[in-house]
Design a protein around this motif. Structure first.
Motif, short mmCIF file in Angstrom:
data_model
loop_
_atom_site.label_atom_id
_atom_site.label_comp_id
_atom_site.label_asym_id
_atom_site.label_seq_id
_atom_site.Cartn_x
_atom_site.Cartn_y
_atom_site.Cartn_z
N GLY A 10 91.70 -61.22 73.82
CA GLY A 10 92.34 -60.79 75.06
C GLY A 10 92.63 -59.30 75.04
N GLY A 11 93.03 -58.80 76.21
CA GLY A 11 93.36 -57.38 76.29
C GLY A 11 93.47 -56.92 77.72
N LEU A 12 93.54 -55.60 77.86
CA LEU A 12 93.64 -54.95 79.17
C LEU A 12 92.28 -54.36 79.53
N VAL A 13 91.75 -54.76 80.68
CA VAL A 13 90.47 -54.26 81.14
C VAL A 13 90.59 -53.90 82.61
N GLN A 14 89.56 -53.24 83.12
CA GLN A 14 89.53 -52.90 84.54
C GLN A 14 88.70 -53.90 85.32
#
Length: 126
Positions: free
Chosen positions: A9-13
């Motif tokens: 998981g993570g932060l993406v655009q």
């Protein structure tokens, strides 16, 4: 018993891709149907995809069909969820789940699954 640990998981655009993985240990992995779910704040846990014991049978929720792909590797006891063309509404905690079950009918509700991972956060910024 089956222990499940999600990662990836993570932060993406918006528009980006992300691949989630779930490592299983314990009971024989190839005897379990595996599923992916997600839960956004204040909402129910929603079914995304499931894959049969040998990987030949798959089913997707209409909301992700064509964008997400579930796969499994029984050699290393992992199941993955490839997520493409991510949208802000895909932001949620993503869970993998397992149940000892026949492939059909494929379990598609949270209550049908016995084992759960701790979840991994996916945040999609617009």
């Amino acid at each position: 018993q089956v222990q499940l640990v999600e990662s990836g998981g993570g932060l993406v655009q918006a528009g980006d891709s992300l691949r989630l993985s779930c490592a299983a240990s314990g009971r024989t992995f190839s005897s379990t149907v595996m599923g992916w779910f997600r839960q956004a704040p204040g909402k129910e846990r929603d079914f995304l995809a499931a894959i049969g014991r040998l990987g030949f049978s798959v089913v997707y929720a209409s909301s992700v069909k064509g964008r997400f792909t579930i796969s499994r590797n029984n050699a290393d006891d992992t199941v993955s969820l490839q997520m493409n063309s991510l949208k802000s509404e895909d932001t949620a905690v993503y869970y993998c789940a397992a149940v000892v079950s026949a492939d059909w009918p494929m379990p598609q509700t949270a209550s049908e699954y016995t084992y759960w991972g701790q979840g991994t956060q996916v945040t999609v910024s617009s």
